[in-house]
Motif scaffolding. Structure first.
Motif, mmCIF file in Angstrom:
data_model
loop_
_atom_site.group_PDB
_atom_site.id
_atom_site.type_symbol
_atom_site.label_atom_id
_atom_site.label_comp_id
_atom_site.label_asym_id
_atom_site.label_seq_id
_atom_site.Cartn_x
_atom_site.Cartn_y
_atom_site.Cartn_z
ATOM 1 N N LEU A 28 0.879 -1.227 0.071
ATOM 2 C CA LEU A 28 0.109 0.008 -0.028
ATOM 3 C C LEU A 28 0.959 1.544 0.010
ATOM 4 O O LEU A 28 0.469 2.260 -0.503
ATOM 5 C CB LEU A 28 -0.893 0.123 1.132
ATOM 6 C CG LEU A 28 -2.003 -1.210 1.272
ATOM 7 C CD1 LEU A 28 -2.746 -0.871 2.470
ATOM 8 C CD2 LEU A 28 -2.926 -1.112 -0.015
ATOM 9 N N SER A 40 -3.537 5.797 5.081
ATOM 10 C CA SER A 40 -4.272 5.307 5.826
ATOM 11 C C SER A 40 -5.720 5.219 5.011
ATOM 12 O O SER A 40 -6.445 4.388 5.492
ATOM 13 C CB SER A 40 -4.668 6.286 6.875
ATOM 14 O OG SER A 40 -4.908 7.651 6.385
ATOM 15 N N GLU A 43 -5.455 1.819 3.289
ATOM 16 C CA GLU A 43 -5.747 0.850 4.181
ATOM 17 C C GLU A 43 -7.252 0.635 4.286
ATOM 18 O O GLU A 43 -7.777 -0.571 4.671
ATOM 19 C CB GLU A 43 -5.248 0.990 5.599
ATOM 20 C CG GLU A 43 -3.632 0.882 5.618
ATOM 21 C CD GLU A 43 -2.984 1.446 6.782
ATOM 22 O OE1 GLU A 43 -3.492 2.341 7.547
ATOM 23 O OE2 GLU A 43 -1.748 1.303 6.935
ATOM 24 N N GLN A 44 -8.209 1.682 4.615
ATOM 25 C CA GLN A 44 -9.539 1.544 4.788
ATOM 26 C C GLN A 44 -10.111 0.743 3.736
ATOM 27 O O GLN A 44 -11.124 -0.189 3.863
ATOM 28 C CB GLN A 44 -10.101 2.885 5.054
ATOM 29 C CG GLN A 44 -9.941 3.414 6.335
ATOM 30 C CD GLN A 44 -10.438 4.835 6.404
ATOM 31 O OE1 GLN A 44 -11.335 5.337 5.808
ATOM 32 N NE2 GLN A 44 -9.733 5.779 7.130
ATOM 33 N N GLY A 47 -9.217 -2.934 3.148
ATOM 34 C CA GLY A 47 -9.768 -3.717 4.034
ATOM 35 C C GLY A 47 -11.329 -4.382 3.360
ATOM 36 O O GLY A 47 -11.936 -5.282 3.510
ATOM 37 N N SER A 57 -4.261 -10.561 0.830
ATOM 38 C CA SER A 57 -3.209 -9.816 1.601
ATOM 39 C C SER A 57 -2.076 -10.886 1.901
ATOM 40 O O SER A 57 -2.618 -12.085 2.392
ATOM 41 C CB SER A 57 -3.657 -9.038 2.796
ATOM 42 O OG SER A 57 -4.193 -9.872 3.725
ATOM 43 N N TYR A 65 -0.511 -6.835 -1.080
ATOM 44 C CA TYR A 65 -1.587 -7.145 -1.772
ATOM 45 C C TYR A 65 -1.701 -7.659 -3.211
ATOM 46 O O TYR A 65 -0.786 -7.134 -4.117
ATOM 47 C CB TYR A 65 -2.777 -6.121 -1.745
ATOM 48 C CG TYR A 65 -3.354 -5.729 -0.412
ATOM 49 C CD1 TYR A 65 -4.255 -6.337 0.114
ATOM 50 C CD2 TYR A 65 -2.365 -4.833 0.561
ATOM 51 C CE1 TYR A 65 -4.836 -6.145 1.314
ATOM 52 C CE2 TYR A 65 -3.175 -4.613 1.692
ATOM 53 C CZ TYR A 65 -4.137 -5.248 2.015
ATOM 54 O OH TYR A 65 -4.641 -5.092 3.521
#
Length: 178
Positions: A28, A40, A43-44, A47, A57, A65
């Motif tokens: 990422l 950040s 990351e959201q 997810g 992942s 990823y």
């Protein structure tokens, strides 16, 4: 109806992963750096993409990823829907209460916007990640051919036995004292 940055960033990041997956898992941090998207925020998004089984992942050194399916099997609509991006041009969210809860029901243009919704989803469903990768490559987007450098796992240090010249029992200790 407006596609927000959530959907745009998710599609951009997924194309980035699809373009580089042959090099191994994509971090990422590298996507963030190349695409100028907050780490950040990525990351959201990832997810949600992982929960919808669009990416997998890999943890640890050399992790990151990769796509969970072939790029031709993941549509742009899949990506946008996975990150909860609303694809709805109607004022009522498809509930047909355009005039409000107390209103007279549907507005005069409800069918127009509902038809636009259908066309948008059909179009986004017809475009897949492979098509986007091929299009970017044809336009001259380059992929750095630097494979992920994985640090070799060093073997555990072996402890060599230490020769102790001391008595190892009370009996031996008594013999050395005499």
């Amino acid at each position: 109806m407006r596609l927000t940055t959530k959907g745009r960033f998710a599609v951009t990041a997924m194309i980035d992963v699809a373009m580089r997956q042959h090099l191994g898992p994509v971090t990422l941090a590298s996507i963030s750096q190349r695409q100028h998207i907050s780490l950040s925020y990525l990351e959201q998004l990832f997810g949600k993409l992982r929960r919808h089984e669009l990416v997998e992942s890999v943890r640890g050194p050399g992790g990151g990823y990769s796509l969970a399916r072939k790029p031709e099997e993941i549509s742009i609509a899949d990506v946008i829907i996975a990150v909860d991006e609303p694809l709805d041009a109607t004022q009522c969210g498809g509930k047909e209460n355009c005039q409000g809860e107390d209103g007279e029901g549907r507005c005069m243009t409800h069918d127009l916007w509902a038809a636009l919704n259908t066309r948008m989803v059909e179009f986004l469903d017809s475009v897949n990640l492979k098509t986007m990768v091929d299009q970017n490559l044809a336009q001259g987007v380059t992929i750095e051919e630097v494979a992920v450098v994985r640090k070799p796992v060093s073997p555990m240090p072996t402890n060599k036995p230490v020769k102790v010249r001391a008595a190892n029992s009370v009996f031996n200790l008594a013999q050395t004292m005499t």
